[in-house]
Each structure stands twice: as structure tokens, then as C-alpha cells.
Design a protein around this motif. Sequence first.
Motif, short mmCIF file in Angstrom:
data_model
loop_
_atom_site.label_atom_id
_atom_site.label_comp_id
_atom_site.label_asym_id
_atom_site.label_seq_id
_atom_site.Cartn_x
_atom_site.Cartn_y
_atom_site.Cartn_z
N HIS A 94 -16.22 27.10 -12.62
CA HIS A 94 -17.51 27.21 -13.31
C HIS A 94 -17.35 27.79 -14.71
O HIS A 94 -18.00 27.33 -15.65
CB HIS A 94 -18.49 28.06 -12.50
CG HIS A 94 -19.02 27.36 -11.28
ND1 HIS A 94 -19.85 26.26 -11.34
CD2 HIS A 94 -18.82 27.60 -9.96
CE1 HIS A 94 -20.15 25.86 -10.13
NE2 HIS A 94 -19.53 26.65 -9.26
N LYS A 95 -16.48 28.79 -14.86
CA LYS A 95 -16.25 29.39 -16.18
C LYS A 95 -15.63 28.40 -17.15
O LYS A 95 -15.84 28.49 -18.35
CB LYS A 95 -15.37 30.62 -16.05
CG LYS A 95 -16.10 31.82 -15.50
CD LYS A 95 -15.18 33.03 -15.43
CE LYS A 95 -15.93 34.23 -14.86
NZ LYS A 95 -15.05 35.40 -14.70
N ALA A 96 -14.85 27.45 -16.63
CA ALA A 96 -14.22 26.43 -17.46
C ALA A 96 -15.20 25.29 -17.79
O ALA A 96 -14.82 24.32 -18.45
CB ALA A 96 -12.99 25.87 -16.78
N GLY A 97 -16.44 25.41 -17.33
CA GLY A 97 -17.44 24.39 -17.63
C GLY A 97 -17.59 23.33 -16.56
O GLY A 97 -18.31 22.35 -16.76
#
Length: 60
Positions: free
Chosen positions: A26-29
Motif C-alpha cells: 500500500h505504501k508503494a502505491g
Amino acid sequence: MFSPRPAAKNPGMTHERIAADLDAFHKAGGKIEVLGVTRSLKKIDGDDGSPPPAPAKPRR
């Protein structure tokens, strides 16, 4: 033929590891697309207005 991997290199799946992987994703998009139920998985009861299928013809 194949030698098993040592346990240290493959710690196995844990809920902590899965949660960390999802968080990094999720943090990587990354986005997870949730698909709906397909027609083949729904209960087909014939109430959709179409005529019922014809019975199969017996083989001789």
C-alpha cells in the motif's frame, strides 16, 4: 534430486509477515481490486426470466 531449503531462509508465512507485506504494498502505491461474485458462483434459480434449459437427449 532437490535439497530442502534451510528454515532460516524460509521463515514461513505468519500473519505479521503478511500484514507487513500488505503495508509495504500500500505504501508503494499498490491497490487491491476486489472483484464481485461471478455468475457461475451465484445460485441460478431460473428467476431471471429466461426459459429453463432443455433436458439432454439420451444416448443410444
